[in-house]
Design a protein around this motif. Structure first.
Motif, PDB file in Angstrom:
ATOM      1  N   TYR A  52       0.835  -1.204   0.000  1.00  0.00           N
ATOM      2  CA  TYR A  52       0.000   0.000   0.000  1.00  0.00           C
ATOM      3  C   TYR A  52       0.867   1.249   0.000  1.00  0.00           C
ATOM      4  O   TYR A  52       2.028   1.215   0.392  1.00  0.00           O
TER       5      TYR A  52
ATOM      6  N   GLU B   9      -4.502   1.796  -2.277  1.00  0.00           N
ATOM      7  CA  GLU B   9      -4.119   0.637  -3.087  1.00  0.00           C
ATOM      8  C   GLU B   9      -3.231   1.089  -4.239  1.00  0.00           C
ATOM      9  O   GLU B   9      -3.392   2.185  -4.770  1.00  0.00           O
TER      10      GLU B   9
ATOM     11  N   CYS C 280      -0.346   4.945  -6.736  1.00  0.00           N
ATOM     12  CA  CYS C 280      -1.419   4.956  -5.740  1.00  0.00           C
ATOM     13  C   CYS C 280      -2.711   5.412  -6.405  1.00  0.00           C
ATOM     14  O   CYS C 280      -2.737   6.429  -7.106  1.00  0.00           O
TER      15      CYS C 280
END
Length: 89
Positions: free
Chosen positions: A14, A21, A44
């Motif tokens: 992450y 995500e 991201c």
């Protein structure tokens, strides 16, 4: 043994900034036999921060957040690692 960053492992990593995500950005270079990433970029989904995959290694370290001494140490270690790989080949 697989070379590269495993594609299946993307879902386990992450964003270090906001916990979002990560998604694989096109184009990317697969490793043999094609189930891992040799070179590519993860982005991201929330903040669009990017993380590079170089020679199969995901870099989540934000070098801009390091102080001068830590950046210097990082560069020395990268140089040492590069030399060690060439000696093993």
């Amino acid at each position: 043994m697989a070379q590269g960053f495993p594609i299946f492992a993307i879902s386990t990593v992450y964003c270090t900034q906001d916990g979002g995500e990560l998604a694989l950005k096109e184009p990317w270079e697969p490793s043999e036999p094609g189930d891992s990433i040799e070179n590519g970029l993860l982005v991201c989904r929330k903040c669009q921060r990017s993380y590079s995959i170089t020679d199969g290694i995901l870099n989540v370290c934000d070098e801009s957040a390091l102080d001068a001494e830590s950046r210097h140490e990082l560069k020395l270690r990268e140089k040492e690692y590069g030399v060690a790989i060439r000696e093993d080949e």
